[in-house]
Design an enzyme around this catalytic site. Structure first.
Site, mmCIF file in Angstrom:
data_model
loop_
_atom_site.group_PDB
_atom_site.id
_atom_site.type_symbol
_atom_site.label_atom_id
_atom_site.label_comp_id
_atom_site.label_asym_id
_atom_site.label_seq_id
_atom_site.Cartn_x
_atom_site.Cartn_y
_atom_site.Cartn_z
ATOM 1 N N LYS A 45 0.845 -1.189 0.000
ATOM 2 C CA LYS A 45 0.000 0.000 0.000
ATOM 3 C C LYS A 45 0.880 1.239 0.000
ATOM 4 C CE LYS A 45 -3.109 2.932 2.447
ATOM 5 N NZ LYS A 45 -3.499 3.441 3.756
ATOM 6 N N ASN A 96 -8.831 1.909 10.319
ATOM 7 C CA ASN A 96 -8.030 1.632 11.498
ATOM 8 C C ASN A 96 -8.620 2.332 12.721
ATOM 9 O OD1 ASN A 96 -4.439 1.553 12.167
ATOM 10 N ND2 ASN A 96 -6.121 1.328 13.565
#
Length: 329
Positions: free
Chosen positions: A172, A281
């Site tokens: 990522k 997250n």
């Protein structure tokens, strides 16, 4: 020679010379011990199929067990760069009180991919617990990211180290513009994407919610584009549904909302817009009960995906009664 019989089998007309139900089942290349048969509305015991004579005009239903549930959703997996996943929820590994809570939240979310930051080893305490002690990279796909990088050079360097450490090519990429908003610097992001692709990496790329920028990343070789819903860690939810939908409609690679999700309804909205997945997250890690929130996010992503596939009703300017008005008392 016996004249062929004309039967109706599972709704279809069939001609057969079979004299018994057992012979017919074998003719259909089925195993009598694995099916159930109804003839003319009456179930025929399996033990008597060999003796049950057929007659012209009989109507039979032959059934067996298959995987449960609606076949429409039997396999709704998705693929990125040759990797196939069932879960469309990706979770991060920061901000939890400890690795054990992180692992429990990942389990509750049903996630198959976790993002991991690349940081220096604590050489003063090399025996300190590590994430790999709690989340097994052989069972869960680690997605190394470049969190905290503000230049293409730093991001590329970080991912080169990640590949050396774990062999990862699916990564990522995020290259931030400045610390206050953590918005991506798209010029540096595009430059880093081109370098990584040339070196054999398969970057999933964090980007602005801009259809043009997303298409440029795809053309540069990004295997997925990940537009922000709102600033990282803000919990504001998707601020511009129009541009997210335009990115989805124009993309030939997976689109995942990355950043800004605050609660389950935000995740559902992302999926209802047609995104292939959601990455989060803070929304889980900073919830009062991270494990319960992880479970809520799992259900929200699934619900949003089902709603997208079902096709929502059209919106109307005025009311439309659900009950018919004809015959009103």
């Amino acid at each position: 020679m016996t004249a062929p019989l004309t039967l109706t089998v599972n709704g279809e007309t069939r001609r057969t010379e079979a004299s018994t139900i057992a012979r017919l089942v074998e003719e259909l290349d089925l195993t009598p011990a694995k099916v159930a048969v109804e003839r003319n509305g009456i179930i025929v015991p399996r033990s008597t199929l060999g003796d049950a004579a057929l007659a012209d005009g009989d109507v039979l239903e032959i059934v067996h067990f298959v995987g449960g549930g609606d076949e429409t959703f039997a396999d709704d997996s998705w693929e990125v760069a040759g990797h196939r996943f069932s879960s469309r929820l990706i979770v991060g590994t920061g901000k939890y009180k400890d690795f054990a809570q992180n692992a429990a939240a990942m389990e509750a979310a049903g996630a198959e991919i976790v993002t991991v930051a690349v940081r220096r080893v604590n050489v003063s305490d090399p025996k300190a617990p590590m994430l790999t002690d709690y989340i097994d990279p052989k069972k869960v796909t680690y997605l190394p990211n470049t969190a905290g990088c503000f230049t293409a050079e730093d991001a590329v360097r970080t991912l080169r180290l990640a590949r050396e450490a774990g062999g990862w090519e699916l990564v990522k990429l995020e290259v931030l513009g400045e610390a206050r908003t953590l918005y991506p610097d798209m010029r540096e992001t595009l430059k880093a994407t081109e370098t990584l692709v040339a070196e054999g990496f398969k970057p999933m790329v964090y980007c602005t919610d801009d259809p043009i920028a997303a298409k440029q990343l795809e053309e540069a070789g990004a295997v997925a584009v990940m537009p922000l819903g709102a600033p990282i860690g803000s919990g504001l939810g998707i601020q511009n549904r129009v541009t997210i939908r335009l990115i989805v409609e124009g993309a030939n690679v997976p689109v995942l909302v990355d950043a800004g999700v605050g609660t389950a309804s935000d995740a559902a909205v992302a999926m209802e817009l047609g995104c292939d997945g959601v990455l989060m997250n803070t929304a889980i890690a900073e919830a009062k009960d991270p494990i319960r929130m992880a479970r809520a996010m799992k259900l929200a992503v699934e619900a949003g995906r089902h709603a997208y596939l079902a096709g929502r009703m059209g919106t109307r300017k005025y009311a439309d009664p659900s009950s018919p008005l004809a015959g009103l008392i």
